[in-house]
Write an enzyme that holds these catalytic residues in place. Sequence first.
Site, PDB file in Angstrom:
ATOM      1  N   GLU A 295     -61.764  44.292 -12.081  1.00 55.11           N
ATOM      2  CA  GLU A 295     -60.745  45.237 -11.620  1.00 55.11           C
ATOM      3  C   GLU A 295     -61.182  45.597 -10.200  1.00 55.11           C
ATOM      4  OE1 GLU A 295     -59.205  48.404 -10.610  1.00 55.11           O
ATOM      5  OE2 GLU A 295     -60.129  49.424 -12.313  1.00 55.11           O
TER       6      GLU A 295
ATOM      7  N   CYS B  82     -58.485  53.310  -7.103  1.00 53.74           N
ATOM      8  CA  CYS B  82     -58.129  51.899  -6.964  1.00 53.74           C
ATOM      9  C   CYS B  82     -56.617  51.718  -7.030  1.00 53.74           C
ATOM     10  CB  CYS B  82     -58.823  51.078  -8.028  1.00 53.74           C
ATOM     11  SG  CYS B  82     -58.631  51.744  -9.675  1.00 53.74           S
TER      12      CYS B  82
END
Length: 679
Positions: free
Chosen positions: A255, A294
Amino acid sequence: MKTLQSWIGGTWTGETAGQTLHSAIDGSGIYATHGEALDFNLALSYARQSGLKNLLAIDFQQRATILRALAKYLTEHKEELYAISSHTGATRGDSWIDIEGGAGTVFAYASIGTNEFPSGNVMHEGPALALGKQGVFSGTHILVPRQGVAVHINAFNFPVWGLLEKFAPSFLAGMPCIVKPATATSYLTEALVRQIDASGLLPAGSLQLIIGSTGNLLDLLEETDVVTFTGSAVTAAQLKVHPNIIRRSIPFNVEADSLNCAILGPDITTDNEEFDLFIKEVVREMTTKAGQKCTAIRRALVPAGQLDTVAEKIRARLDKLVIGDPRLDGVRMGPLASQAQQRDVLASIHQLAEGNQIICGGAVPENLQGENLQHGAFVAPTLIVCREPTQNQVVHDIEAFGPVTTLMPYRDIHEAVALAAKACGSLVATLVTRDAGIAAMVIPQMAAQHGRLLILNAQATPESTGHGSPLPQLKHGGPGRAGGGEELGGIRAVKHYLQRAAVQGSPTMLSAVTAEYVRGAAMLESDIHPFRRYFDDLQIGMSLLTHRRTVSEADIVNFGGLSGDYFYMHFDEIAARESPFGKRIAHGYFVLSAAAGLFVSPAPGPVLANYGLDTLRFIKPVGIGDTIQARLTCKRKIDRQKKDAKGVGQGVVAWDVEVTNQDNELVASYDILTLVAKK
Ligand code: NDP
């Protein structure tokens, strides 16, 4: 200054101070990592020998129960974490996302475990399929614990949530975890793991913590292990080609950073409520956690004619933002997590600004709220306008991991979709529109490039969870630049830590392996009605074949009168004759009700409730004069360790029901779900 310790082999390890870690608020040294190198052979053998053994001595349901207790414990002790969290630069609101978001995710996985997993450690991913005409050879899939160790390498921005969102599904799957938080904020993760240790809730060996380097850990991993990584695309690219990871085909989930976008739909004008929603969402994403998410909006795409208005509105909102010491009331944005991040973000702004216009920010902010903040890692919220986004690739490539967004114009919605795709894969994108037609056209195209899609309008706003929040129930992770990984998404996350195998054999063998009755398997028939048995005594395959019942016209007429269902197929002789069945037929729900009448055991007994029905199919019509019969077979038992108000234990039993006609043809097929008392 306190020296942090790793929790390896069940012991808190590390005495001598190593690297100093600084408060993001004022740059003062607050903790030190430990200087001693760790013995990863010891960590892995402890995980494999103690952790795995202890985790597999209990089952999915019991692990879910532990997760629920852990989430409760962490919620009760959250204030200790809040006090430490502010040093990462987090305001109370930012810490809420990390700390309570983390505990909430553990609660969510506790519920997923209880509601969606069986007892035992084998998950049947059915239904089994007959592979031949005689029904003596079938195939199905099972998911089992991988019997390995999960290594989680986490980013600095969510020291609590980052650990818990990966730990909870791994633990549920029966995998011991070795977690390495990012060094810069590892003091908060250490505090969390000390709480977990103090709770005494986890079986020994289910969790270990690394402060500092992973040393030779990746060299020592085996085929049954997994690695998950959250952080920069550069580190991910380096670690996922580690020779041992490649040689042993160890799953490596990534990720990574990505350039998420929000699109203001072409249908939205300044008069629409959605115009302000877009502005608010962009500003919230720029400033929450000082943009260190993120999922934050890095690119805001607006119709060309709206560019200057949007820029002005965002700037006006950012002007009012109170920046400073995150511990102070009224401060809405704190510093970045470290001075290293401050340097990185300022350098990225410099690159993004080339050929573009900085509307506001772009430097260390003045007018900070609080004392002694000159060494804090502050960056002013920065809005950049790029007027030629089709020409300028830098704005689609460079991620400033801070309070920074680039605003860009598009000519039509097709260009907006093309611009969104220029980031080569992202975690999340938002489309603000009032027009369902636009959403229906755009979202399926964007879904190929973006892991999660939020369609925002006034109707959704009261309950919208926002662009930037990954949810335990929904997939988190995106293709391409975002790493190509998947986390969360409810049960999906747990399946990543389980191994799937196809199993073939006779139905009896498949029933034995899956602990679930498979049609065609041997049945256990006796004089005792299965509904008269307690949960403890019921065995998979215990079965009852009922007496028969011939369906009459009176049944159909009575059922129509009772239910009010006078559909022509049941009542109109002429229309029914012209229908595909060529005759009047009984209501499907009559067949269900009649089957229940055939198989229930009416007197009070251990069956407490019938709470539902799954996989119902009406396979053949039942006409007047047909004779039906039911077979009821104990299919699946789940012990959710629940008790009723009187303290009586109960479990869930699913029953396979087959209703056949006089020619032994299946006319209806379904599972009924009951609660059955324990002794
Ligand atoms: P890194 O990729 O450098 O670090 C992420 C994690 O990997 C940290 O735990 C780090 O540990 C660890 N790590 C780094 N190198 C190795 C290695 N060789 N072997 C094993 N572990 C390693 O990211 P940063 O945290 O430094 O952040 C840099 C950038 O990453 C940010 O500016 C941002 O662009 C992006 N990012 C993306 C996030 C996301 O969620 N997608 C979250 C955070 C950052 P250590 O801290 O000890 O170096």
